[in-house]
Scaffold this motif. Structure first.
Motif, PDB file in Angstrom:
ATOM      1  N   ASN A   1       0.805  -1.223   0.000  1.00  9.02           N
ATOM      2  CA  ASN A   1       0.000   0.000   0.000  1.00  9.02           C
ATOM      3  C   ASN A   1       0.838   1.273   0.000  1.00  9.02           C
ATOM      4  O   ASN A   1       0.296   2.370   0.107  1.00  9.02           O
ATOM      5  N   GLY A   2       2.150   1.120  -0.081  1.00  8.43           N
ATOM      6  CA  GLY A   2       3.004   2.297  -0.114  1.00  8.43           C
ATOM      7  C   GLY A   2       3.371   2.826   1.258  1.00  8.43           C
ATOM      8  O   GLY A   2       3.884   3.939   1.385  1.00  8.43           O
ATOM      9  N   GLU A   3       3.118   2.027   2.310  1.00 11.95           N
ATOM     10  CA  GLU A   3       3.517   2.433   3.667  1.00 11.95           C
ATOM     11  C   GLU A   3       4.977   2.015   3.881  1.00 11.95           C
ATOM     12  O   GLU A   3       5.361   0.891   3.572  1.00 11.95           O
ATOM     13  N   SER A   4       5.760   2.913   4.454  1.00 13.74           N
ATOM     14  CA  SER A   4       7.197   2.655   4.602  1.00 13.74           C
ATOM     15  C   SER A   4       7.485   1.520   5.594  1.00 13.74           C
ATOM     16  O   SER A   4       6.837   1.402   6.629  1.00 13.74           O
ATOM     17  N   LEU A   5       8.461   0.693   5.245  1.00 14.52           N
ATOM     18  CA  LEU A   5       8.907  -0.363   6.154  1.00 14.52           C
ATOM     19  C   LEU A   5      10.126   0.081   6.948  1.00 14.52           C
ATOM     20  O   LEU A   5      10.582  -0.583   7.861  1.00 14.52           O
ATOM     21  N   GLN A   6      10.693   1.218   6.549  1.00 12.51           N
ATOM     22  CA  GLN A   6      11.852   1.753   7.254  1.00 12.51           C
ATOM     23  C   GLN A   6      11.494   3.151   7.735  1.00 12.51           C
ATOM     24  O   GLN A   6      10.643   3.821   7.156  1.00 12.51           O
TER      25      GLN A   6
END
Ligand SMILES: [Zn+2]
Length: 440
Positions: A258-263
């Motif tokens: 969904n385009g949410e950052s993992l970092q």
């Protein structure tokens, strides 16, 4: 028979003695030249690395005869010191200092690892070092060549090589690391994946035998030889009915579907005042020589003792004391980003330590050869310096709205690549299971 045996043994021992004398003479020459020049050795020891060490045949100095090829080729071993290598090859200590001075803007010498190769071109008449190359791998090479008025000019002569993108599909049997390694992923790639997904998945507790995973990665090669440079582009892990995924965006950050950052996003500034005294300038000229002397970082006004903060979550990969760059720290943030902090007075972290964004890692200072105290801060993307004040670094917690369409297209392409590989593998399994049984 007996006589013959004795004879051959005698001659063998003579050869042995001869072989023993040669290195002794060499050592004597080295020792004598030390006394004469009163050399001071720079503590520039090459660190032990888990990377593959070159085979023994490469690990010694090779004297090459032809003129078109380097005079010497040397493969770095554990614990090697540049000043000792230079001394052994009879290259002046002044040349090493000149190269280190030029290298201040790049710090490439400090990144040498066992297995890397040094190539030297020496003028036969004058004995002067004309050119030196550091060959980190078949693609990444930097060069220092002598300029007219003395000193050396740095040049990055790396080549692009060939990058091949491919999808890999595997399943967990034993640990994730073992399964991924078996599939052909490198230790660095596996570490990238486990670090990326550590908040979403407990790799030791959550994974079950048979859990599937897919990866898309890019592998670099030159003339069919892998350089060791690889990059993870996408990961999907299927676990207990859910899919955890990561996709590399053009800003060097990984995001979920969904385009949410993992970092965690970066901070722009490594200290609180934000007062820039000298900007990033790749075209800076040396005021005296007029030669290109790029300023690969941003200088901040910082009285000695100013707290220096990590601009992103990461790991301390290097701590050095350089005659020109002073005390400095290098942080690695995932597989794409690195940051460097120079001229420090005190370093508050240890090599190998994990740090959080905003964590105090050092106090600024005036170490190295500089005119006044300041903090020199560098941001590197894929080991190339970029302007830390303007670079498109991940600053938000999700893909920016205006980049979402681009991100989605890339994500869908990567998902498609993984799907094709999953289907291919499933059909191979299927045909294997449905092979006509041979009657006994
Ligand atoms: Zn600077």
């Amino acid at each position: 028979m007996l006589k013959l045996n004795q004879l051959s043994q005698q001659s063998r021992s003579k050869i042995k003695k001869g072989l023993l004398i040669l290195p002794l003479v060499l050592i004597a020459i080295v020792v004598l030249s030390h006394n004469k020049d009163e050399r001071k050795f720079v503590p520039l020891n090459i660190e032990t690395s888990s990377a593959a060490v070159a085979d023994d045949a490469d690990a010694k100095v090779t004297h090459l005869v032809s003129v078109s090829v380097p005079t010497y080729s040397y493969t770095i071993k554990n614990g090697d010191s540049l000043s000792v290598i230079f001394s052994k090859l009879g290259i002046s200590y002044k040349s090493l200092l000149s190269i280190m001075e030029e290298d201040l803007n790049h710090l490439s010498l400090d990144t040498l690892r066992p297995g890397n190769r040094l190539l030297f071109w020496i003028n036969e008449q004058s004995g002067v070092l004309e050119k030196m190359q550091l060959k980190f791998n078949p693609a990444d090479i930097v060069q220092y060549s002598r300029v007219e008025h003395g000193g050396y000019a740095f040049k990055d002569i790396s080549i692009k090589g060939q990058w091949d993108t491919s999808a890999l599909v595997g399943s967990v049997h034993g640990s994730f690391s073992k399964s991924a390694h078996k599939l052909g992923l490198s230790i660095n790639e596996i570490r990238t994946i486990t670090t990326l997904m550590k908040d979403k998945l407990n790799f030791t507790r959550d994974l079950r035998a048979g859990d599937k995973f897919s990866v898309v990665h890019k592998v670099q090669s030159v003339d069919g030889v892998e350089t060791g440079s690889r990059e993870i582009e996408a990961v999907k892990i299927f676990n207990r009915g859910r899919t955890i995924s990561a996709f590399l965006h053009t800003d060097g950050q990984f995001y979920d579907e969904n385009g949410e950052s993992l970092q965690r996003a970066f901070m722009r500034y490594p200290e609180e005042n934000h007062y820039v005294t000298s900007p990033f300038n790749p075209n800076r000229r040396h005021p005296v020589t007029g030669r290109l002397s790029p300023h690969n970082g941003t200088d901040f006004r910082a009285p000695v003792g100013t707290p220096v903060m990590a601009t992103g979550d990461g790991k301390v990969i290097m701590i050095r004391n350089h005659p020109y760059a002073g005390k400095y720290v290098v942080l690695e943030h995932g597989s794409i980003y690195k940051t460097r902090y120079l001229h420090l007075s005190r370093i508050l972290v240890k090599k190998g330590q994990q740090v959080k964004r905003g964590q105090r890692i050092a106090l600024s200072g005036a170490t190295g050869r500089i005119t006044g105290p300041h903090l020199h801060y560098e941001l590197l993307i894929r080991n190339r310096p970029v302007n830390p004040m303007t670079a498109n670094i991940p600053m938000a917690e999700s893909v920016p709205k205006n980049e979402m369409a681009k991100f989605a297209t890339r994500r869908d392409n990567l998902i498609q690549m993984m799907k094709e590989e999953e289907v291919l593998l499933a059909s191979q399994h299927h045909s294997q299971n449905n092979k006509p049984q041979e009657s006994l």
